[in-house]
Design an enzyme around this catalytic site. Structure first.
Site, short mmCIF file in Angstrom:
data_model
loop_
_atom_site.label_atom_id
_atom_site.label_comp_id
_atom_site.label_asym_id
_atom_site.label_seq_id
_atom_site.Cartn_x
_atom_site.Cartn_y
_atom_site.Cartn_z
N LYS A 92 -87.63 12.92 -35.89
CA LYS A 92 -88.39 13.62 -34.85
C LYS A 92 -89.50 14.38 -35.55
CE LYS A 92 -88.02 17.61 -31.84
NZ LYS A 92 -87.18 18.67 -31.32
N VAL A 141 -56.10 26.26 -26.32
CA VAL A 141 -55.79 27.68 -26.50
C VAL A 141 -55.54 28.24 -25.10
CG1 VAL A 141 -56.77 29.91 -27.15
CG2 VAL A 141 -57.10 27.92 -28.65
N GLY A 153 -80.99 24.98 -29.69
CA GLY A 153 -79.55 25.28 -29.64
C GLY A 153 -78.90 25.08 -31.01
N GLY A 177 -64.36 22.45 -30.87
CA GLY A 177 -64.71 21.36 -31.80
C GLY A 177 -65.93 20.59 -31.32
P1 FAD Z 1 -69.42 22.64 -26.48
O1 FAD Z 1 -70.06 21.36 -26.83
O2 FAD Z 1 -69.25 22.95 -25.02
O3 FAD Z 1 -67.98 22.63 -27.17
C1 FAD Z 1 -66.96 23.51 -26.75
C2 FAD Z 1 -65.67 23.17 -27.49
O4 FAD Z 1 -64.70 24.15 -27.17
C3 FAD Z 1 -65.08 21.82 -27.12
O5 FAD Z 1 -64.58 21.17 -28.28
C4 FAD Z 1 -63.87 22.20 -26.24
O6 FAD Z 1 -62.82 21.25 -26.34
C5 FAD Z 1 -63.48 23.52 -26.88
N1 FAD Z 1 -62.71 24.38 -25.99
C6 FAD Z 1 -63.13 24.99 -24.86
N2 FAD Z 1 -62.09 25.68 -24.33
C7 FAD Z 1 -61.04 25.52 -25.17
C8 FAD Z 1 -59.70 25.97 -25.19
N3 FAD Z 1 -59.19 26.74 -24.20
N4 FAD Z 1 -58.87 25.58 -26.18
C9 FAD Z 1 -59.34 24.79 -27.18
N5 FAD Z 1 -60.61 24.35 -27.23
C10 FAD Z 1 -61.43 24.70 -26.23
N6 FAD Z 1 -79.56 21.98 -28.51
C11 FAD Z 1 -80.43 21.44 -29.38
O7 FAD Z 1 -80.51 21.88 -30.53
N7 FAD Z 1 -81.22 20.39 -29.00
C12 FAD Z 1 -81.21 19.89 -27.75
O8 FAD Z 1 -81.91 18.93 -27.47
C13 FAD Z 1 -80.35 20.49 -26.81
N8 FAD Z 1 -80.30 20.04 -25.54
C14 FAD Z 1 -79.48 20.66 -24.65
C15 FAD Z 1 -79.51 20.29 -23.31
C16 FAD Z 1 -78.73 20.97 -22.38
C17 FAD Z 1 -78.81 20.59 -20.93
C18 FAD Z 1 -77.84 21.99 -22.80
C19 FAD Z 1 -76.98 22.71 -21.82
C20 FAD Z 1 -77.78 22.34 -24.13
C21 FAD Z 1 -78.61 21.69 -25.06
N9 FAD Z 1 -78.61 22.07 -26.40
C22 FAD Z 1 -79.49 21.53 -27.26
C23 FAD Z 1 -77.62 23.01 -26.91
C24 FAD Z 1 -76.49 22.21 -27.59
O9 FAD Z 1 -76.00 21.25 -26.70
C25 FAD Z 1 -75.37 23.12 -28.05
O10 FAD Z 1 -75.92 24.18 -28.78
C26 FAD Z 1 -74.40 22.37 -28.90
O11 FAD Z 1 -73.97 21.19 -28.30
C27 FAD Z 1 -73.22 23.22 -29.23
O12 FAD Z 1 -72.33 23.33 -28.17
P2 FAD Z 1 -70.98 24.10 -28.45
O13 FAD Z 1 -70.27 23.43 -29.59
O14 FAD Z 1 -71.27 25.54 -28.58
O15 FAD Z 1 -70.15 23.92 -27.10
#
Ligand code: FAD
Length: 513
Positions: free
Chosen positions: A75, A196, A359, A10
């Protein structure tokens, strides 16, 4: 038809996926999001790409509604500081080049530079950024007419973007996730807060259900892995190999701070800033009530402690007492992004590094392509194969563009920056760089598959970074420059008018808060 989708995770990717699917398919398919209360989100990712407005538009959300709720700002560009040398800066704007007598204005500029600022001589956005301006007047009208604000009877997606819209957004990632959660839940998406703990597969390796700690099993037809770098379904369960980009992009770590500041006093610069450092670069993202900042660095050249100390020095006294978020980054992509009945979206699918803020663009691209290639119960393999090719090409293209940033940056004042010139270049880039030295990048000579960036972005980066010399097309010496001169003068007049007539970005957003 498929009846149910289970989204695991999420964060930004989980809620973008669920809200988009509910906007696309309504209640004709059931969507469940399961997210852990124990595993947090990555806590960064607050600058976006100009196509992101199609996402909000598709959901039917107006800027006046969602932006104040998420402390969002505009931006217009990325400001690169110290990439060429200390004290130098330039903008990579969301603004296409003007064309005069069949040649880009930057080509004319190379023939005879008007000043040392190509970004202000050839584009309006540089002036707006230098003066902290909003791209909209107080009555809401855009600074430049005809930039794709036509009202459609239908919703557009990023692949339908024909004009270069002049801005993207900065936003508070946690508030956006909350906002999209409320949007999705109001439209029937089920929300389960639980961990999970197991993933069940049938004899073919297809996922049948995920098991949660307290709420039992969640079965589904299609599973979307939005678990971030953990990649719980795609990597850990299905074992899909990961193709690392580390040999060409060495930054593998980050340390981030959220810094509350009086933004009225500080001023809201309408761009992300990327300031080059000894072992990477620091981002500065201005939101309405704070800045988000972080040092992206290569652990071969800096320890986490050194990076955090450098970031705190950069921020100054406002960093005192703030907790730093240290992040290990997985740079590269999954070999495939859709395997059997599981699609990985977000960090679980791949990540290049935050330079150029791609990202969230990857997430948006993945969701749109998923909808376009959505299967029925025949699970046509062709849909999966095409999807995987498109997603991989997009990420590989961004990788190439980012490698070019480091390679073409003139600075070579320490081992980190010297080494950026010695690493192997990804396929095709070396040849392209050679070609661009005789003819500036155009749509025929850049990475050939969709990856979000257009040729003007390559021109801006090469002109700004300064390490790869460009020269004007020889034909321009035989042509009459008077039309180009008139265009430069017109652009300078327009920039002056806008500097006078536009409100500051802070003034613009203050009216909604
Ligand atoms: P996450 O935010 O890590 O979410 C993972 C989810 O999975 C969480 O809700 C967690 O609770 C859930 N989860 C994990 N394991 C389980 C489990 N076992 N059971 C249930 N739930 C689980 N992108 C941009 O477009 N612009 C930017 O400026 C930018 N800056 C960034 C800077 C850094 C340093 C990094 C590392 C990334 C950056 N990104 C940027 C990328 C961006 O942060 C991500 O693409 C975006 O936040 C999406 O993350 P996500 O939802 O894939 O993962």
């Amino acid at each position: 038809m498929l009846k149910s989708i289970v989204v695991v995770g999420g964060g930004t990717s989980g809620w973008m996926t669920a809200s988009y699917l509910s906007a696309a398919f309504g209640d004709r398919i059931s969507v469940t999001v399961v997210e852990s209360a124990r595993v947090g989100t990555i806590g960064v990712g607050e600058a976006t790409f100009s196509t992101v407005r199609h996402f909000f538009e598709y959901l039917g959300l107006s800027e006046q509604d969602w932006m104040p709720a998420c402390n969002a700002t505009y931006k217009l560009a990325i400001r690169f500081e110290n990439w060429r040398e200390q004290g130098h800066h330039f903008y990579h704007p969301f603004e296409r080049q003007r064309v005069v007598d069949g040649f880009n204005l930057t080509d004319w500029w190379l023939r005879e530079p008007r000043s040392d600022r190509f970004d202000k001589d050839c584009f309006l956005v540089g002036t707006l950024c230098d003066n902290l301006k909003s791209p909209r007047h107080l009555d809401g009208s855009l600074f430049e007419k005809g930039l794709g604000e036509q009202q459609h009877a239908y919703r557009t997606t990023l692949s339908e973007q024909t004009t270069q819209f002049p801005y993207a957004y900065h936003f508070d990632a946690s508030l956006v996730a909350d906002y999209l959660r409320d949007y999705a839940v109001a439209r029937g998406v089920k929300h389960v807060v639980d961990d999970v703990v197991d993933v069940a597969q049938d004899e073919r390796g297809w996922i049948t259900h995920v098991t949660t700690r307290e709420r039992g099993d969640l079965a589904g037809d299609l599973f979307v892995d939005c678990t971030g770098f953990r990649s719980l379904l795609m990597a850990k369960t299905l074992g899909e190999p990961f193709e690392s980009y580390q040999s060409t992009l060495p930054n593998d770590s980050a340390v981030a701070l959220r810094v509350p500041l009086d933004m009225e006093r500080k001023g809201l610069r309408p761009c992300t800033t990327a300031t080059a450092q000894e072992a990477g670069w620091i981002w500065t993202i201005p939101l309405f009530d704070r800045i988000g900042t972080g040092y992206v660095y290569a652990s071969d050249y800096s320890t986490p402690e050194q990076a955090e100390q450098r970031l705190r020095e950069f921020v100054g006294p406002a960093s005192e007492g703030l907790e730093a978020n240290h992040i290990k980054m997985r740079i590269g992509r999954s070999r495939r992004h859709w395997v059997n009945n599981c699609v990985a979206i977000g960090l679980s699918s791949g990540f290049v590094e935050p330079l150029e803020s791609t990202g969230i663009f990857f997430i948006q691209n993945a969701i749109e392509q998923l909808v376009k290639h959505f299967p029925d119960s025949n699970w046509d393999e062709g849909l999966r194969n095409t999807y995987n090719t498109l997603i991989s090409r997009c990420m590989d293209g961004v990788r190439e563009f980012l490698v070019m940033h480091y390679y073409a940056a003139k600075r070579q004042d320490n081992e980190y920056w010297k080494d950026t010139k010695k690493r192997p270049l990804p396929d095709g880039l070396a040849e392209r760089l050679e070609r661009w030295q005789t003819r500036i990048p155009d749509s025929e000579s850049i990475y050939p598959y969709y990856h979000g960036f257009e040729s003007y972005s390559y021109v801006c980066m090469l002109l700004g970074l300064g390490g790869v010399p460009l020269k004007a097309s020889p034909a321009l010496n035989l042509m009459d420059p008077s039309s180009a001169e008139r265009e430069f003068t017109l652009l300078a007049d327009q920039a002056r008018d806008l500097e006078r007539s536009l409100p500051t970005q802070y003034e613009y957003f203050a009216q909604f808060h």
